[in-house]
Every structure is written in C-alpha cells, then in structure tokens.
Write a protein that holds these residues in place. Structure first.
Motif, PDB file in Angstrom:
ATOM      1  N   ARG B  52     -11.730 -57.370  21.507  1.00  0.00           N
ATOM      2  CA  ARG B  52     -11.641 -56.177  22.354  1.00  0.00           C
ATOM      3  C   ARG B  52     -10.342 -56.151  23.143  1.00  0.00           C
ATOM      4  O   ARG B  52      -9.796 -55.089  23.415  1.00  0.00           O
ATOM      5  N   PHE B  56      -7.483 -53.130  23.217  1.00  0.00           N
ATOM      6  CA  PHE B  56      -7.430 -52.394  24.477  1.00  0.00           C
ATOM      7  C   PHE B  56      -6.461 -51.222  24.379  1.00  0.00           C
ATOM      8  O   PHE B  56      -6.724 -50.139  24.861  1.00  0.00           O
ATOM      9  N   THR B 432     -19.569 -50.392  25.965  1.00  0.00           N
ATOM     10  CA  THR B 432     -18.774 -50.928  24.855  1.00  0.00           C
ATOM     11  C   THR B 432     -19.017 -50.165  23.562  1.00  0.00           C
ATOM     12  O   THR B 432     -18.071 -49.803  22.856  1.00  0.00           O
ATOM     13  N   THR B 463     -13.357 -51.646  25.618  1.00  0.00           N
ATOM     14  CA  THR B 463     -12.931 -52.985  26.040  1.00  0.00           C
ATOM     15  C   THR B 463     -13.415 -53.296  27.455  1.00  0.00           C
ATOM     16  O   THR B 463     -13.878 -54.406  27.731  1.00  0.00           O
TER      17      THR B 463
END
Ligand SMILES: [Cu+2]
Ligand SMILES: [Cu+2]
Lengths: 316, 532
Positions: B52, B56, B432, B463
């Motif tokens: 993640r 980003f 998420t 993220t």
C-alpha cells in the motif's frame, strides 16, 4: 466516470447498474435488520433466560433460496446474452494482428503496416483483433470499451469491437507478465472512416515509393507469406493450384471445412492452420500420410501470421 | 461454578518446555499452529503495508521487481501459511475433540506430523525469500513461472509439502468426527463449527492433491524441460490454469467455511438463541463444499477457454450464491428476539455479517460473464476477495480467537481494548477496500507497480485505510500478549455457552474431561424450551 466508447461499454453499464442496485438493496436489507435486531433485542431490554426457542422457518428459508435463484438466473442469462455479442464478430471486420511481447504491443495491419503500442481504427466499423503472444500470457484490456482478452502463447485468441467515440483510448496489460507489466500500455485511436482511409493510403503510397528501393522490407503480410511459402519449402509438398502432391493443395482452404482421418469435420480457422504448422500430427487430413514436418521453432509468430494471411488471400 | 482443575495440572503447565516439541496433545499442537500461523500473518501483513505504501501515489518507491516480490509473498504467505491452516489446524485442532467430548483426535501422531510438515514446507518458502525471492504471483501462472529467474522451485516445493500437512489434518479430523463423538452426540447434535470443519476436511482431502501434482509438474518442467505447460515445449498454458484453479477455487472454501462455523457459534452464544435453521446451515456447508468443485473455470472467462465452458462455469458459480445467502439469512434471523450482548467476539461476528455480505454480493458481478470481461484482473477482484477472505474469514477468526481465548489460556482479554481494536480494524478495512471496487470499475488492473495519475485519489485513501488496520492489529497483539500474563482469570464458562468445550476447566486439563460427557440435547438450547 469512465467514457463509454463502444456498444459493449453501454451494455456493461446497464447490467452493472442492475446488479449494483440489487446488491445495494440486499445489503441495506441485511444490515438494517442486523442493526434493528441488535438495538431492539439488546441484553438491557431482554431477559437472557426467556428468549423464545425458534428452530427455523422452512417456508421463509425456501423462499429466500428460490427468490435468489430466480434473480441469479436473470443475471446469468443477461450476462450470457451480452457475452455472446462480445463473442460473435459481424461479417468482414477490419482485421488487425496483435502480438504481445514483454513488454510492448505490436500491431500489424493486413497491408503490412506495423505499429508499436499504437492502434488506429475507424469509428463505427467492426474491428477484429487477432492475438498471439511471443512469450508469456498478457491480456489486452480496453477499459473504455469494457473489453479484455487474454493473449496466450501458442493459441490464437480474438476480440472484436465497434468504437463509437472518437479520440484516444488507453489499452493496458491486465495479466501479470513481469517487471514492466504496469508499463505495457498502448493507445487506441478512433478516427473517422475517411481519416482512417487517408491515413492508410498515405502510408501505402509512401510504401510503394520505398518498395522500389527495398522490396523485401515492406512486403505486405500476404506477400511476405508467399515468399515464406517457397523459402521454407512448403512447395515441396503443397501446390496452390489445386494439384495434390505429398500434401493437399492449399488454395481456397481457409474458412472451409476439412474432413479428417477419423471422419470428423473441422473448420479451418487461424488456430487450425497454426496447429497444422506446429503439430501437424494433431489433426490429419483424410487421405494423406503423416509426412508434414513441424515448423515449431522455424517459423516465428509473425511469420505464421504472414503464412496465414497468404493462405487467406488464395482463392480456389 | 466448580473448578475441574483442582488437583490436576492443565495442558499448558504439565511437563517442561521441551515437552512441547514432542507433544501429542491436540491442544498444544493447536496452540503451536496458532502462534506459527499468526507469526506468518504478521509477516504477510507487513508486506501488505509495504504494497500500500508503494501505491500511495504514482511513481516508484520500490523497484517494480521488488514490488512484484512483495505481492507474491503477501499472497503466498497469507494463503498457504495463514488463512488455509489457521482456523482448521489451530482452532479446529484445539476445539474439535473438546466439542465432541473426546480425549484427543483420532491420530495424535499424525497430527504432530502434520505440524512438522507444515513447518518444513513453510521453511522452504522462507528459504526462497532469502535466496532471490519469487515474482510469479501466488498463482504461479505458466509460462511465466517456468521462465522466471527467481526461486520458483523452492516455493512450489514448499506449497507441495504444506499441502500434505493440510491433507493429513483433514483426514485426521474426518476420522475423529466419525469415530470419537461422545455418547449421545449424534451428527445433528454437533456444533455447527464442526460441520464446517467436516466440510472443510472433505475439500482438503479431495482437492489438495491436485495442487500438489500441479506444482510438481511446474518443478519437473523447470528442471527436466518436459513440456506440460510451456507452448515452446509443446505444452498448454491454459491447462495450468485449469489445474491450478481446480484446487484453488475449492481452497477458497477451505478458507471461508471454518470462519462461517465460528460465526454460528458466536452468534448463538451472544444472543442466547437457538440457531435459526440448524439443518440448513449444516447442509449448506456440505452443499458449498460440493459446488466448489465445479466452478473453477470462473477464474478463466477471458483466458481463451471455450465459450461453452464459460457458460457452464457462469451458471454453476451463480449457484454458490444460494447456500451462502441462506447462511447469512439464518444468522441474521438468529438475532431475532434474542438477548444480544456486544462483547468483542460478537462485534467481530457482526462485522463478518456486514463485510461478508458485501463480499458475496460483489461476487455476483464477477460471475456474470459480460460484466466479468471488464472487471476480471482489476482491483474490483482484489477488493472482492479481500471482503471475502479478510472481511469473512479473518473476522470469523478474530471472533473465534476472542471467544475461545479464555478457554485456551484461562485468562480474559481486556474487553475495552478488544472493542477499540475491532473498531479500528473494521473502519480501516472499509477505508482500504471499498475504494478498490471503484478503482477496479475504472479499469485499474491488479499487480501494477505503478499506475496512471487518474487513479491517485482513491489509492491514497486506500493506503491510509491500511494504517488503521495496522494500528488495530498492533493494539490487538499487544493486549493479547499482555493478557496471557496479566489478564483477569477466566471462569470455566465465562460466556455461559452450551457446547462441550465449556464444560471442562479453563485452560482444559490434559485429557480434556474428568469423565467423558454424555450428550442429551443439541448445542444451542438457550432460552425457553418449547417442550418444557
Ligand atoms: Cu502484463
Ligand atoms: Cu474461484
């Protein structure tokens, strides 16, 4: 929002919307019930030793099952109907060969024109892509058309579409293929029919000028295939005039049925020809001995495409 | 409440440290599985956090090759070393004999063998991590996996060995359920968790050999150049996908069924109600296990398989929705007129109901042929299976861990902390993964180390969500470890549950029960009996 650039995109949005609303309503029903029950039947309001003894409710459970069965069957049939439209290309589409390679897309038009990571197609005309891969599996994904097709080594796959929106549409590789998978991108340009024709004509004119200088180089796919046909020694066993030699004559066979040794019939499409070249023993033509050698390793993917184009161009 | 422990050691304290390594006690083996698989969960989770981070924003934080390794290990570890084994092998091992009133599983030595096989296989996979890693994705698609220069052989052999562990565990559980039930414990008086474990065991025994053979073929093709899957050698890459999904689709149910079993236990205990539709839930587990063998091709709608296959796999996949929906309906109906308490296990069970419903419903999109053509291999799929696997199985697992923690270790976890971390995880999970549905619909493909700038916003949100999940788990591990030493002492039956594991001491004594219990009624006889 994602543009809808083909009829398949339009159908996708409708069906997606239907399933979406069904799902949202079901979800809200379940979650409201849960929240409601949790509040209404909280321990602070209910004696834990006096809850009723409910075993179940066959009628309710069965109706949930039957109701859902009907709904999912609707989704299934609708999805299948739309999918059939994605499968069946109309007559005489514009055909473009696409070769996936780590990590680029090679487009080959039937006039021999090659483009890398770029494709130009006319608006409102059916276009059929014929995929092959030079290495691992890739997947040709055009989000604006809501279409994708895996590109598999050793197998021809196809995809057809009819673009309805002028402009540039991104193409992405959707099957993981290694280091630069996320960079295996291309652009699909949709132009008007007239623009497309001039775009091709200009190139062909430029090509004829060049042909005088270097004929080989810019030979069209079919011409290139014709060259290969003698070069690779096919003429030893095959004619294109209807005579039988060691192997059957190859003029006018494409798109027709062939009778095989076991008596069954088989349609001669790209995959069949490819198989004839790569594993000749797999489907034996009736009345011939298994004498054809394999061309695995001697003919590259683009050469196979050229041979196929040549065979397609031959009439009876 | 009477203390059954008096005068006896419990299973945790009997014998020294080394006795753990040769133990044949199902409870100890279960606990060892629990800590091992949770350790792998932490590793796999850290990889997820890194994934993640890379996503980003567009551009590269790590090299694409490193990113490819990250998602490969995240997937392989989570699937083969955490989510497949944890519920059956850890909680199942511990509670199956207790719940049927037995002293142990049918084959205790085999049980320990399974554990060591699991460790052996896992070590092979870990060795791969340190010898160049693997970049094929957990799916090992050919011909990529045949040509990749990375340590594919080590990992596939690891999967092969862990597969045996899974098969033997399944076999052991099936025999145990058939042979060792206490007097009076008919099949229809078994807790639903055991029905789920039983259905899971069937899949483990029948499907796992196929993945074993498949990865072995990969190894043979790489080492001996025999052409099974690589067209260069005359093989067929689509055949690999058939083999792979023939196991890996049923494996999805190895992962989810035990989680469903836990939900049945927790929902009844915390609403003090008899389960709604016991028979339907029990047999729908078997139905799901059966159908799960017939739907593998839904992973291959655009792979080049024949349209007829697509048709059949689409319609069969739709059928899975029915037993699944019945379960959701029945759990919800169980709450009706109950007396509901919202301790941590129940909060996780309710989270399961919300999230798994979303996971199931989004499966309908993917089962629909024309819709899948667009959504296949996009983030929509990623979000879908995380809602099923994490929103479903992991929520079920966490419900189970909190529910049984006092039984396993004799101490309560701190309730407020439990609620806080449940809240963080639930929130973080949705932040998420909900955006990923949207990203997938916009056409963002999965396994992309870098992406078009137009996808940035929702990736950032996603993220940030992962940090909440991370915080939630950090907090959970902290308080669980703390509670092992300082937690409030638990009674034998802190939740007032009716299943047999609560009739022995907490933690249980070595041979589980003073006297083999006799079973006179079903496992969920709460509230006012109609008959009395
Ligand atoms: Cu790719
Ligand atoms: Cu599946």
């Amino acid at each position: 929002m994602l543009p809808q650039a083909s009829s398949s995109a339009h159908s996708f949005e409708i069906l997606f919307g239907v399933i979406f609303w069904f799902s949202l309503i079901s979800f809200l029903a379940v979650s409201t019930a849960i929240v409601f029950f949790v509040i209404k039947f909280h321990r602070t309001r209910r004696d834990p030793f006096k809850t009723p003894f409910i075993h179940g409710h066959t009628v309710l459970e069965t109706s949930v099952a039957v109701g859902l069965f009907v709904v999912v069957m609707i989704f299934f049939i609708w999805g299948w109907a739309d999918y059939k439209k994605i499968l069946n290309a109309p007559q005489d589409p514009l055909e473009i060969n696409v070769i996936g390679k780590q990590w680029l897309w090679e487009m080959e038009y039937s006039n021999g024109r090659k483009l890398i990571n770029e494709m130009v197609v006319p608006k409102d005309e059916p276009v059929k892509l014929l995929f092959s891969s030079a290495d691992v599996i890739h997947s040709f994904f055009i989000p604006n058309f809501r279409l994708k097709q895996d590109v598999v080594p050793g197998l021809y796959t196809t995809l057809w579409f009819q673009a309805s929106l002028l402009g540039e549409h991104p193409v992405l590789c959707a099957e993981y293929c290694g280091s630069a998978h996320s960079k295996m991108l291309a652009t699909l340009k949709v132009v008007s029919k007239e623009d497309y024709d001039t775009w091709q004509k200009q190139w062909e004119k430029a090509k004829t000028q060049k042909v005088e200088e270097a004929q080989e180089d810019a030979a069209s796919m079919a011409e290139q295939g014709k060259g290969l046909f003698t070069q690779k020694g096919c003429t030893a066993c095959h004619t294109v005039t209807g005579q039988k030699l060691i192997g059957p004559p190859l003029n006018g066979i494409f798109g027709k049925e062939v009778e095989l040794q076991d008596g069954s019939k088989h349609f001669r499409d790209e995959n069949y020809i490819r198989e004839s070249l790569m594993t000749p023993g797999a489907k034996m033509v009736k009345g011939f001995a298994p004498l054809m050698p394999t061309f695995q390793g001697t003919l590259s993917d683009s050469e196979v495409n050229a041979v196929i184009a040549y065979l397609k161009s031959l009439k009876e | 409440m009477h203390q059954a422990t008096q005068g006896h050691g419990n299973y945790l304290t009997e014998g020294g440290f080394w006795s753990w390594f040769t133990t044949l006690d199902h409870k100890r083996i279960g606990v060892m599985y629990l800590f091992t698989t949770l350790a792998f969960f932490i590793v796999g989770g850290l990889f997820a956090v890194l994934i993640r981070l890379e996503l980003f924003r567009p551009g590269n934080l790590f090299s694409p090759d490193l990113y490819n390794q990250l998602f490969t290990f995240h997937g392989a570890i989570m699937i083969f070393m955490f989510i497949i084994p944890i519920i059956p092998a850890a909680l199942g091992n511990f509670f199956l004999p207790l719940m049927i009133g037995a002293k142990d599983v049918a084959f205790p030595r085999l049980n320990l063998t399974s554990y060591y096989l699991f460790i052996g296989g896992a070590m092979l996979a870990v060795a791969a991590l340190f010898s160049g890693g693997v970049d094929t994705g957990w799916t090992f698609y050919a011909p990529y996996s045949l040509r990749s220069q990375t340590a594919v052989i080590l990992v596939t052999l690891g999967v092969f060995v862990m597969g045996f562990s899974s098969i033997l565990t399944g076999l052991n559980f099936m025999v145990t359920i058939h042979k060792l039930r206490a007097p009076g414990m008919t099949f229809h008086r078994m807790p639903l968790f055991l029905w789920a474990i039983y259905a899971t065991a069937i899949i483990q025994v029948l499907a796992t050999p196929v993945i074993g053979i498949t990865v072995l073929l990969i190894v043979m093709e790489r080492v001996l150049q025999i052409g099974f899957f690589d067209p260069k050698l005359g093989g067929d890459p689509v055949l690999f996908q058939h083999f792979f999904w023939f196991y890996s689709h049923p494996a999805v149910y190895i992962m989810i069924l035990p989680g469903m079993g836990i939900i049945s236990e927790v929902v009844t205990v915390f609403s003090r109600k008899h389960i709604f539709g016991y028979v339907a839930i029990a047999y729908s587990s078997l139905a799901i296990a059966f159908i799960s063998f017939l739907v593998w091709g839904h992973h291959m709608f655009v792979s080049g398989q024949s349209p007829l296959a697509n048709l059949l796999f689409s319609v069969l996949t739709m059928m899975v929705a029915i037993p699944t929906a019945i379960k959701i309906f029945n759990w919800t109906a169980t709450l009706y007129k109950g007396s509901i308490q919202l301790q941590t296990p129940m909060l996780y069970a309710l989270s399961f109901l919300f999230l798994f419903t979303i996971g199931g419903l989004t499966g309908l999109f993917l089962a629909t042929l024309s819709v899948d053509v667009h959504l296949h291999d996009t983030y929509f799929v990623v979000a879908h299976f995380h809602y099923v696997m994490m929103g479903g199985t992991v929520m079920g697992l966490l419900a189970g861990i909190h529910y049984w923690w006092p039984k396993m270790f004799g101490r309560m976890y701190p309730e407020l902390s439990g609620k806080i971390s449940c809240f963080l995880i639930f929130l973080g999970f949705n932040v998420t993964f909900l955006p990923q549905f949207y990203l997938g619909r916009l056409g963002m493909p999965r396994r992309y180390a870098d992406y078009d700038a137009s996808f940035t916003t929702w990736n950032m949100v996603s993220t940030i969500g992962s940090w909440f999940i991370f915080a939630g788990f950090l907090w959970m591990f902290a308080y669980l470890i703390w509670s092992l030493f300082r937690g409030e002492k638990a009674g034998d039956n802190p939740w007032g549950a009716k299943t047999l594991e609560w009739q022995t001491s907490s933690p249980p004594q070595v041979y589980n029960f003073e006297k083999i219990p006799e079973v006179k009624e079903g496992p969920y006889h709460y509230g006012v009996m109609k008959t009395e």
